[in-house]
Enzyme design. Structure first.
Site, PDB file in Angstrom:
ATOM      1  N   GLU A  63      -4.510  -6.600   2.953  1.00 17.37           N
ATOM      2  CA  GLU A  63      -3.344  -7.329   3.622  1.00 17.37           C
ATOM      3  C   GLU A  63      -3.190  -8.828   3.354  1.00 17.37           C
ATOM      4  OE1 GLU A  63      -3.660  -3.398   5.154  1.00 17.37           O
ATOM      5  OE2 GLU A  63      -4.978  -5.088   5.034  1.00 17.37           O
TER       6      GLU A  63
ATOM      7  N   GLU B 181       0.764  -1.293   0.035  1.00 18.69           N
ATOM      8  CA  GLU B 181       0.063   0.194   0.166  1.00 18.69           C
ATOM      9  C   GLU B 181       0.664   1.273   0.051  1.00 18.69           C
ATOM     10  OE1 GLU B 181      -1.894  -1.062   3.644  1.00 18.69           O
ATOM     11  OE2 GLU B 181      -3.000  -2.736   2.547  1.00 18.69           O
TER      12      GLU B 181
ATOM     13  N   ASP C  41       0.530  -2.907  12.976  1.00 27.64           N
ATOM     14  CA  ASP C  41      -0.919  -3.410  13.331  1.00 27.64           C
ATOM     15  C   ASP C  41      -1.584  -3.768  12.159  1.00 27.64           C
ATOM     16  OD1 ASP C  41      -0.781  -0.438  12.974  1.00 27.64           O
ATOM     17  OD2 ASP C  41      -2.614  -0.505  13.588  1.00 27.64           O
ATOM     18  N   TYR C  42      -1.422  -3.597  10.961  1.00 31.47           N
ATOM     19  CA  TYR C  42      -2.168  -3.998   9.943  1.00 31.47           C
ATOM     20  C   TYR C  42      -1.799  -5.659   9.659  1.00 31.47           C
ATOM     21  CZ  TYR C  42      -3.311   0.768   8.429  1.00 31.47           C
ATOM     22  OH  TYR C  42      -3.733   2.251   8.299  1.00 31.47           O
ATOM     23  N   ILE C  43      -0.700  -5.962  10.075  1.00 29.98           N
ATOM     24  CA  ILE C  43      -0.465  -7.370   9.837  1.00 29.98           C
ATOM     25  C   ILE C  43      -1.262  -8.363  10.476  1.00 29.98           C
ATOM     26  CG2 ILE C  43       0.923  -8.017  11.826  1.00 29.98           C
ATOM     27  CD1 ILE C  43       3.170  -8.859   9.951  1.00 29.98           C
TER      28      ILE C  43
ATOM     29  N   HIS D 211      -1.324   1.853  14.836  1.00 32.52           N
ATOM     30  CA  HIS D 211       0.025   2.206  14.218  1.00 32.52           C
ATOM     31  C   HIS D 211       1.143   1.903  15.368  1.00 32.52           C
ATOM     32  CE1 HIS D 211      -2.252   3.152  10.820  1.00 32.52           C
ATOM     33  NE2 HIS D 211      -2.055   4.302  10.799  1.00 32.52           N
TER      34      HIS D 211
END
Length: 803
Positions: free
Chosen positions: A525, A494, A550-552, A592
């Site tokens: 993701e 992204e 934190d997107y993981i 984040h």
């Protein structure tokens, strides 16, 4: 049992009949395997069964369109397809059902996965690539529903990369990008978000993918009306249908019992995907599931009599049989003989597979029984040992658990005894465990020279007048060198492409290397990781960027269930050395700034988890990983891109070692262990501690998985006799993981004069605003006071109570 003809050439009627009858034979053999496999589970010889009955005929059609070099990312009901391409024999089918741990006899996983999970071998024993263009390829299946979809996207995208990016060495991997990736999924599993995410991404990317939806109207016991809007996934996906002005999918429908139309449909789909690089969805309707979902239950519990009768009348094998007779291809008598032969073949294969599985275990059982009798004769507890021996003798079909358990229980009765027989049993038990345990535990990581941990360190070097630059410049210039030196490498994520990532660590590189090698993706993701897995399986070296740590969490299931287990579940026969790039640590706000490290590291064993404290260390990790075979996650410090670092004069050569800690400051009083952005705070506060007479030794973990392979932390504790773990994760997270390794694996407890301490963030995520970090995560003052308190307990006179 390979049944793939050249369907593009004209066949004589006799040749055509031969092909059709070969197909029927394969379908019948596969069905017999399912039927007999279920009985083997019910008798207890196998633990669980999930079979491909009812899906045989469409899989024959798929197999005919599947060419060498193509890839499958499938569903645990694809046994007929694997038989049709010659990659699954009947004996191997039953060896998988019995969990035979011999990879030569059970090549799908050496007993590590239940039956129905299929794979082909991409690697030689030394970890080098086979010629993937000269074989049929199946990526290793996983059970989580729709979990095969993200990887499918990457397998298909690799063909697009091979076709359109120059200078890549495609030898062994691709022939001009002509390979198609074939996915299969049950109709109910299309309800999963992973399916929709993959469909959307494939439509955007326009990659050569064919997805087959096997539709039998049920998801276990739940009817399609509870699963899918309109009870029809192809109807739902109509908006993805391409037209003259808009790119998208080609969507085809075909009935799963209609043999000639299935053949035509799959040839059409293959042509579109292979030649035009357009994704295709084939909705295979009116399929049945003769034995229900699995051996865990009967479908008579949830299907009414009308439905069961319909399934009997529309069984694809029965329909194929009718069609063969109606078209004069064979008589009833010929088909009866094929069916009888198939039954005999499958029964014999089952018998051979079981005997082959049991024979070495029975030999081990007999060896132990003989030894136990000798031990009993010399032991004061011979009566009890004889009883254990008799119990073992009564087991007609032993497991290795039965054998080892009896040996270990016998040793309890020999405590305090000292004779040759007891020592022989002890040695036998230790040797047996050393031999058998790796059968179940090997190959979590590469065991070849390509293992990441075997890549030697290259330290950064500097000119006397080395320039101080922003950390992002070091990362950017290193990626520039990587892309220049490794044409098989590509970076995507992204905001990765056009703006060069949100922190400009890839600034200008899309313009230099093109949109395929430095690419933007959608906000998705799971399929970003899937792209990486699939492309890595095909010999590319992808770097998948997850914008923030934190997107993981959106992709953690795919990382955990697919990527982390791949090398293990294939016993070293497939690899996907994907690099996942992300960033985190030490910001304000719930999002984040969280560092959910404890949750991540306990779910991704099989993937290296790397936490560099600065961008030079991060660059070194990327360089190391591109020379190794194991996948990894690199977490850059989010607040480090604008911090100044010296520019090394050997940037592209630096290699940060994996599994090795670094002592960044030596000291005598206490060992402080940390990583990432928090370590920089520890470094700063160490000066204040030294000013009051506390000389702290500081160790940068660098690598959480693997952790401190050389046990350097315990060497430090031997000197300081005290340790504190300082971490920004929640209590009981990464700090507990580190402390467990230091105490239980390294044995540091014996060198401690004070209780080991952990200093972590609060149990909540960081609050927003300038004060959020200070009151949520360990601050400089928190660290100072925590260390001071340890020294106060040690010497209250020298260090009186602070507050």
């Amino acid at each position: 049992m390979q049944t793939i003809p050249d369907v593009t050439s004209e066949l004589s009627f006799e040749d055509f009949k031969t092909e059709v009858l070969n197909d029927y034979k394969t379908a019948v053999v596969s069905r017999e395997c399912s039927l007999l496999g279920r009985r083997e589970v019910l008798t207890g010889k196998a633990k669980f069964g999930i079979f491909g009955d009812g899906k045989e005929v469409p899989q024959l059609a798929m197999a005919k369109a599947f060419l060498k070099g193509d890839w499958r990312s499938g569903y645990y009901r694809d046994q007929t397809f694997m038989m049709a391409i010659g990659e699954l024999t009947t004996e191997q089918f039953f060896a998988g059902l019995y969990a035979n741990t011999n990879l030569e006899l059970e090549p799908m996983s050496a007993g590590r996965q239940m039956g129905g999970h299929f794979v082909t071998h991409s690697l030689n024993d030394n970890g080098s690539w086979k010629n993937l263009t000269a074989q049929y390829n199946s990526s290793a299946d996983i059970s989580p529903t729709a979990g095969q979809m993200p990887r499918l996207l990457g397998l298909a995208q690799a063909s697009k990369i091979f076709r359109n990016v120059t200078d890549i060495n495609t030898n062994k991997f691709s022939i001009e990008g002509n390979e198609v990736a074939w996915g299969t999924i049950g109709n109910a599993s299309t309800s999963e978000g992973l399916f929709f995410e993959t469909i959307n991404a494939a439509g955007v990317l326009q990659v050569p993918m064919v997805i087959s939806v096997w539709d039998d109207e049920y998801g276990i016991s739940v009817h399609a009306k509870h699963q899918t809007t309109k009870e029809n996934i192809s109807e739902v996906l109509k908006g993805f249908q391409r037209n003259k002005n808009e790119k998208g999918f080609e969507i085809l429908r075909v009935k799963g019992w209609d043999y000639p139309n299935l053949m035509e449909t799959y040839q059409e789909a293959a042509k579109i995907a292979r030649e035009e690089h357009v994704p295709v969805l084939i909705h295979v309707l009116e399929l049945t599931q003769p034995q229900g979902h699995s051996t865990s239950g009967s479908h008579e519990r949830y299907k009414n009599a009308e439905r069961l009768e319909w399934e009997t009348n529309h069984d694809c094998n029965s329909k194929l049989r009718e069609w063969i007779i109606e078209n004069g291809i064979a008589t009833h008598e010929i088909l009866v003989e094929i069916e009888r032969t198939a039954k005999r073949t499958v029964r014999e294969a089952k018998k051979n597979a079981w005997n082959t599985f049991l024979r070495p275990i029975k030999k081990e059982q007999q060896d132990l029984i003989s030894l136990l009798k000798q031990v009993a004769a010399k032991s004061n507890n011979g009566v009890f040992i004889s009883k254990l021996t008799a119990d073992l003798e009564k087991i007609d079909e032993p497991t290795r658990k039965d054998i080892l358990s009896h040996a270990r229980r016998t040793l309890r009765f020999t405590i305090g005894e000292n004779n040759l027989e007891k020592h022989t049993l002890t040695n036998w038990t230790n040797t047996f465990l050393e031999k058998i345990q790796p059968i179940f535990s090997s190959h979590l990581y590469s065991e070849t020279q390509g293992a990441n941990t075997r890549i030697k360190e290259v330290k950064p070097s500097y000119n006397d007048d080395a320039e101080l630059v922003d950390g992002r410049i070091i990362i950017r210039d290193n990626f520039d060198a990587i892309l220049n030196n490794h044409p098989e490498t590509l970076v995507f994520g992204e905001d990765t492409g056009n703006i060069g990532d949100v922190n400009q660590g890839l600034e200008g590189l899309q313009d230099k290397y093109g949109e395929l090698r430095v690419a933007d993706t959608g906000i998705r993701e799971a399929t970003i990781i899937g792209q990486g897995i699939g492309m890595a399986l095909r010999g590319l070296r992808p770097i998948a960027e997850i914008q923030y740590l934190d997107y993981i969490l959106y992709a953690l299931q795919i990382i955990s269930d697919d990527l982390a287990t791949l090398h293990y579940r294939t016993k070293g026969k497939q690899k996907a050395p994907l690099i996942i790039r992300t960033r985190g640590h030490r910001l304000e706000g719930i999002w984040h700034s969280g560092s959910p490290m404890g949750g991540i590291l306990n779910l991704v064993k099989g993937v290296n988890l790397l936490v560099p404290r600065n961008m030079t260390k991060a660059a070194g990790f990327y360089n190391t990983l591109l020379n190794g075979d194991d996948p990894a996650i690199v977490i850059e410090c989010l607040n480090g891109y604008r911090l100044k670092e010296k520019m090394p004069n050997n940037l592209s050569s630096i290699k940060t070692p994996i599994g090795v800690v670094e002592t960044v400051k030596e000291g005598a009083d206490i060992t402080l262990v940390s990583y990432g952005s928090t370590l920089r705070i520890v470094e700063q506060i160490a000066k204040d501690l030294l000013a009051i007479g506390i000389d702290a030794e500081i160790i940068d973990v660098q690598s959480l998985i693997p952790f401190d392979l050389n046990h350097d932390i315990v060497k430090s504790i031997k000197k300081t006799n005290r340790v504190m773990i300082i971490d920004e994760d929640v209590p009981g997270g990464a700090s507990a993981y580190i402390l467990n390794a230091i105490l239980n694996e390294q044995g540091a407890f014996q060198y401690l004069d004070s209780a080991p301490k952990t200093l972590t963030a609060k149990a909540h995520r960081p609050a927003y605003g300038n004060d959020g970090d200070y009151f949520s995560k360990p601050s400089a003052e928190d660290i100072f006071e925590a260390v001071y308190d340890v020294m106060h307990e040690t010497n209250p006179t020298k260090f009186p109570k602070l507050r």
